[in-house]
Design a protein around this motif. Structure first.
Motif, mmCIF file in Angstrom:
data_model
loop_
_atom_site.group_PDB
_atom_site.id
_atom_site.type_symbol
_atom_site.label_atom_id
_atom_site.label_comp_id
_atom_site.label_asym_id
_atom_site.label_seq_id
_atom_site.Cartn_x
_atom_site.Cartn_y
_atom_site.Cartn_z
ATOM 1 N N ASP A 1 -5.749 -59.334 0.143
ATOM 2 C CA ASP A 1 -4.538 -59.962 -0.374
ATOM 3 C C ASP A 1 -4.632 -61.485 -0.465
ATOM 4 O O ASP A 1 -3.839 -62.117 -1.159
ATOM 5 C CB ASP A 1 -3.332 -59.597 0.499
ATOM 6 N N TRP A 2 -5.574 -62.091 0.258
ATOM 7 C CA TRP A 2 -5.663 -63.554 0.226
ATOM 8 C C TRP A 2 -6.103 -64.032 -1.148
ATOM 9 O O TRP A 2 -6.958 -63.437 -1.809
ATOM 10 C CB TRP A 2 -6.653 -64.084 1.255
ATOM 11 N N THR A 3 -5.524 -65.147 -1.569
ATOM 12 C CA THR A 3 -5.905 -65.771 -2.845
ATOM 13 C C THR A 3 -6.456 -67.177 -2.653
ATOM 14 O O THR A 3 -7.243 -67.650 -3.477
ATOM 15 C CB THR A 3 -4.698 -65.841 -3.792
ATOM 16 N N HIS A 4 -6.041 -67.838 -1.581
ATOM 17 C CA HIS A 4 -6.451 -69.226 -1.354
ATOM 18 C C HIS A 4 -6.813 -69.446 0.106
ATOM 19 O O HIS A 4 -6.496 -68.623 0.978
ATOM 20 C CB HIS A 4 -5.337 -70.198 -1.764
ATOM 21 N N VAL A 5 -7.454 -70.559 0.373
ATOM 22 C CA VAL A 5 -7.902 -70.862 1.725
ATOM 23 C C VAL A 5 -7.949 -72.370 1.917
ATOM 24 O O VAL A 5 -8.105 -73.139 0.953
ATOM 25 C CB VAL A 5 -9.303 -70.248 1.996
ATOM 26 N N GLY A 6 -7.799 -72.773 3.153
ATOM 27 C CA GLY A 6 -8.031 -74.157 3.553
ATOM 28 C C GLY A 6 -8.933 -74.162 4.772
ATOM 29 O O GLY A 6 -8.771 -73.321 5.662
ATOM 30 N N THR A 7 -9.901 -75.053 4.824
ATOM 31 C CA THR A 7 -10.834 -75.114 5.959
ATOM 32 C C THR A 7 -10.906 -76.532 6.479
ATOM 33 O O THR A 7 -10.691 -77.512 5.744
ATOM 34 C CB THR A 7 -12.240 -74.650 5.553
ATOM 35 N N ALA A 8 -11.241 -76.653 7.764
ATOM 36 C CA ALA A 8 -11.428 -77.968 8.381
ATOM 37 C C ALA A 8 -12.436 -77.814 9.507
ATOM 38 O O ALA A 8 -12.337 -76.902 10.330
ATOM 39 C CB ALA A 8 -10.100 -78.507 8.915
ATOM 40 N N ALA A 9 -13.407 -78.714 9.543
ATOM 41 C CA ALA A 9 -14.434 -78.692 10.585
ATOM 42 C C ALA A 9 -14.715 -80.117 11.034
ATOM 43 O O ALA A 9 -14.540 -81.084 10.277
ATOM 44 C CB ALA A 9 -15.716 -78.040 10.067
ATOM 45 N N THR A 10 -15.166 -80.257 12.274
ATOM 46 C CA THR A 10 -15.577 -81.562 12.787
ATOM 47 C C THR A 10 -16.455 -81.366 14.006
ATOM 48 O O THR A 10 -16.451 -80.289 14.630
ATOM 49 C CB THR A 10 -14.352 -82.431 13.147
ATOM 50 N N GLN A 11 -17.207 -82.379 14.351
ATOM 51 C CA GLN A 11 -18.022 -82.352 15.563
ATOM 52 C C GLN A 11 -17.185 -82.816 16.739
ATOM 53 O O GLN A 11 -16.447 -83.809 16.649
ATOM 54 C CB GLN A 11 -19.249 -83.246 15.402
ATOM 55 N N PHE A 12 -17.317 -82.106 17.859
ATOM 56 C CA PHE A 12 -16.550 -82.438 19.055
ATOM 57 C C PHE A 12 -17.240 -81.820 20.262
ATOM 58 O O PHE A 12 -17.666 -80.661 20.212
ATOM 59 C CB PHE A 12 -15.108 -81.914 18.922
#
Length: 412
Positions: free
Chosen positions: A389-400
């Motif tokens: 059912d998903w049509t869109h996505v948002g992603t976020a990554a970082t070093q920590f």
């Protein structure tokens, strides 16, 4: 008794059983009733020959040498250290503190600690270290190093800095199995196509929900089991129509929207073809923006394998994912809630993001490349990635904290 150049012409006394004889130089020779012979020297040292063939020499300062009939030699220092030399050239050493080591004729050296940790060194510079929890570090003369996790994951680093990650073909769960939350009964490791697979267990702690799911390896979609629950007892039934390997998982949702895995087992359905190891080369962290794109590419690659359409990046979902990542960093732990109790839906509503439904994956790992395989090893996270059912996505990554932390927000 060895010949010490001592004539036995001195005083002799004893009876038919025990014999004591004084030798020319003042030493004593004693034959015990069991056949043991002792030579007591004037310098305080003692040589004892036992009926079983052992020859024991104890010096006046406390050092001991033992010669065995099979050719072994053992030396004991006055401090308590022990060295054994074997006919094949092997040397085993143990210190008073309990540290043990072995040196072989081929040049190998092995050290063992009381806690079970070990180190093996080879003449060519090859070294292997192992720890009781299953971790291992292997280094080679050419500069390569291989780190193995308790779950069997291997990180190989080459002399030029290039890295390669190898995931085991048994698809072990990459995180802790929380067995203290629920007890699951024994599950068959192999079943026939069309045969019922039954999973039953009992909760050992308060939970919000019990989830029983399965997915075919390596790329299959998630199938929920027919779950029934009565009090703390639960029962789930599965039936598989295709041959291969299937992962069965039981997860529990805890207060605070945290989901924990309490059971994970791979079973063979019919005559499944052997699973390949998952191996891929690692890259230097490319920066947050490129890491975000990398995660989207991995999502769509998995969706393509099961015939699903891709999801497309949406600026509002990207913004929400970045906010949620910042909240996790501030909190210092992977969580679906911020320190103030805000979740992904709170941010979606506040920003009036035009989606009727959203889902979220959160994780951290040693490197960027392990995050998607780890999500795909969990039925709940895989279910989000492969939700039709998903049509869109948002992603976020970082070093920590010497690793990579990331958030995925799906919407429709």
């Amino acid at each position: 008794m060895p010949n010490d150049g001592l004539g036995r012409t001195g005083d002799r006394q004893g009876d038919d059983a025990r014999v004591t004889e004084r030798l020319d130089n003042g030493a004593f020779f004693v034959r015990e009733t069991d056949g043991t012979e002792r030579l007591i020297r004037t310098d305080g040292s003692v040589v004892v020959e036992h009926p079983d063939g052992r020859m024991v020499t104890q010096e006046a300062d406390g050092q001991v040498e033992i010669l065995f009939p099979d050719g072994r030699k053992e030396y004991r220092s006055k401090s308590g250290d022990v060295v054994q030399i074997f006919p094949d050239g092997r040397r085993e050493m143990e210190t008073r503190s309990g540290k043990r080591s072995t040196q072989y004729e081929d040049g190998r050296k092995v050290w063992m600690r009381e806690d079970g940790a070990s180190l093996v060194e080879y003449p060519d510079g090859h070294r292997i270290q192992r720890w009781p929890d299953g971790q291992a570090r292997e280094s080679f003369a050419d500069g390569r190093m291989v780190l193995t996790s308790p779950f069997g994951h291997q990180m190989e680093t080459f002399s030029d800095g290039q890295q390669r990650l190898k995931m085991p073909d048994d698809y072990a769960y990459p995180n802790e199995i929380r067995k203290e939350l629920a007890r699951v009964g024994e599950v068959a490791k192999r079943i026939s196509v069309g045969e019922d697979m039954v999973v039953q267990g009992r909760l050992l702690a308060p939970v919000v929900q019990v989830l029983a799911a399965a997915f075919m390896l390596p790329d299959g979609a998630v199938v929920e089991g027919d779950l029934q629950q009565k009090g703390d007892d639960f029962f789930a039934r599965f039936r598989f129509k295709d041959e291969g390997y299937c992962c069965i998982q039981v997860q529990v949702a805890l207060p605070g929207a945290r989901t924990e895995t309490v059971f994970h087992q791979v079973i063979e359905v019919g005559e499944g073809a052997p699973l390949d190891d998952v191996t891929f080369d690692l890259m230097d962290y490319p920066g947050d923006e490129k890491a975000d794109v990398y995660l989207i590419d991995q999502i769509n690659l998995s969706r393509k394998k099961v015939g699903l359409p891709p999801v497309f990046p949406h600026p509002e979902l990207m913004a929400v994912a970045r906010i949620r990542l910042q909240e996790m960093i501030a909190l210092g732990e992977v969580s679906h809630y911020s320190a103030e109790g805000k979740d992904v839906m709170w941010h979606v509503n506040r920003r009036q993001v035009p989606f009727r439904q959203v889902g979220e994956n959160v994780a951290n790992g040693q490197v960027l490349e392990v995050l998607h395989p780890h999500w795909m090893s969990s039925a709940g996270h895989r279910g989000n990635v492969l939700n039709k059912d998903w049509t869109h996505v948002g992603t976020a990554a970082t070093q920590f904290r010497n690793g990579v932390w990331a958030v995925e927000v799906f919407g429709r």
